[in-house]
Design a protein around this motif. Sequence first.
Motif, PDB file in Angstrom:
ATOM      1  N   LYS B   8       0.837  -1.204   0.000  1.00 24.97           N
ATOM      2  CA  LYS B   8       0.000   0.000   0.000  1.00 24.97           C
ATOM      3  C   LYS B   8       0.872   1.255   0.000  1.00 24.97           C
ATOM      4  O   LYS B   8       0.563   2.237  -0.690  1.00 24.97           O
ATOM      5  N   TYR B  11       2.350   1.539  -3.528  1.00 23.27           N
ATOM      6  CA  TYR B  11       1.282   1.881  -4.481  1.00 23.27           C
ATOM      7  C   TYR B  11       0.873   3.345  -4.346  1.00 23.27           C
ATOM      8  O   TYR B  11       0.768   4.069  -5.349  1.00 23.27           O
ATOM      9  N   ILE B  42      -8.612   4.063   3.971  1.00 22.44           N
ATOM     10  CA  ILE B  42      -9.132   3.119   2.981  1.00 22.44           C
ATOM     11  C   ILE B  42      -9.380   3.912   1.701  1.00 22.44           C
ATOM     12  O   ILE B  42     -10.058   4.943   1.728  1.00 22.44           O
ATOM     13  N   LEU B  43      -8.813   3.459   0.601  1.00 27.32           N
ATOM     14  CA  LEU B  43      -8.698   4.350  -0.551  1.00 27.32           C
ATOM     15  C   LEU B  43     -10.043   4.754  -1.139  1.00 27.32           C
ATOM     16  O   LEU B  43     -10.157   5.821  -1.709  1.00 27.32           O
ATOM     17  N   ASN B  44     -11.047   3.924  -1.003  1.00 27.77           N
ATOM     18  CA  ASN B  44     -12.347   4.278  -1.577  1.00 27.77           C
ATOM     19  C   ASN B  44     -13.364   4.650  -0.500  1.00 27.77           C
ATOM     20  O   ASN B  44     -14.560   4.574  -0.733  1.00 27.77           O
TER      21      ASN B  44
END
Lengths: 287, 120
Positions: B8, B11, B42-44
């Motif tokens: 993560k 990325y 949390i990316l979304n």
Amino acid sequence: MATIAAVIASTHHPFYLRASTATGEDRPPFADEWVAKIEAFRETLTRARPDVLVMVGSDHFHQLWLDNMPQFLIGKAPFYDANYYNEEREFGLPRMGLRGDEELSAHLLRGGIDAGFDLAFSNELRVDHSITCPIITLRPQADLPIVPVYTNIFAPPMPQPKRFVELGRTIRALVEAWPSDKRVAIIGTGHLSLELGGPRQFGPHGPDPEFDRRAVEWIASSDLKSALAEVSLDSLWLPGNATHGFMDFMLMMGVAGENVRADYTDSLDLFHTMEAYFTWYPEGAGR
Amino acid sequence: MSKYLIDKFLYTVDRDPELVERYREDPRGTVDWWESERANVILNCPAAERSTWLEFTDAERDALGAHDYVALFELGAHTFLLLTLFIAMFERDYAEPLAFQREFAARLGHWKVPYPDIST
């Protein structure tokens, strides 16, 4: 019903655009031969007169991430923006845009789910170089609508190779059953032996030329029996740590049909990986 | 073992031009900031709906903080993410094309298959 105008399987090499457009001292010695092979390969698609392209590829940790990772995903959107900052940075790839064929996307999603593939879908998908590299090589005018099909060849746990083959067969059958008069080309790209981020990367040839030799013959003859007997999720780590991209070639062998020899086969031994290009004409028209 | 969190980090840094430069220039400071501020996003999800449990082990934090790609490989970092970000940071320091990539390979030359497991 729709016509399958061509089935095309290829490696995708993100350095092609830069190599093919470089001039003077920047132009690599292999560029002219590479361009000649790509232009001959491009003609195999042009000759098939496609109206729409089903594009099989894989997201390289761009939009799809480990907090929510689909195994197989089909895009259903009227438009796909394409390429990412890190592809511009490393490969010099431009930002692109491709129209989508939502009707064919919907048909493949409904039919694929009903055939036993619990497909993920995306209504807003920014595609990456696994889709745009074959657009650049095979259809640089980027004028045809696409249906992107993404597979997970990247993040374990991945589906078994036989599922890639079965998905390929299913896509073939679904396109043939699509109530449309359009000519559909099904194009998928993957890799032969490939190492990225490991001790065998960027050598003078691919990391496993013997695997590449056998793989090219499996693909050219769509020898699924041999490929399925010799390839497993575990074995694909051995020729190179990024070789699971070969499963997209296996998907395309499923599309082409078992033991159907490709009408066009070519390859090019480049630094760090072997390029390979295959075209089948199911209806015979392009031969 | 939090391979997922290493990935993560790689990325989320790799996709952000400013973070690529910041990590190149100040690896330890960037890793500490990222672990404190970004590791649990949390990316979304909205920032308020963050995770509560993600942290690096000492070995992971040290490897990232030292730009030690050999150690990161051995910890099971995803090799594509690792290579891509390190090319972005260090290829520019080498005169010959692919020289950094070949040095990267050579420094891992003691490894034979099977390599460390990248499964998350």
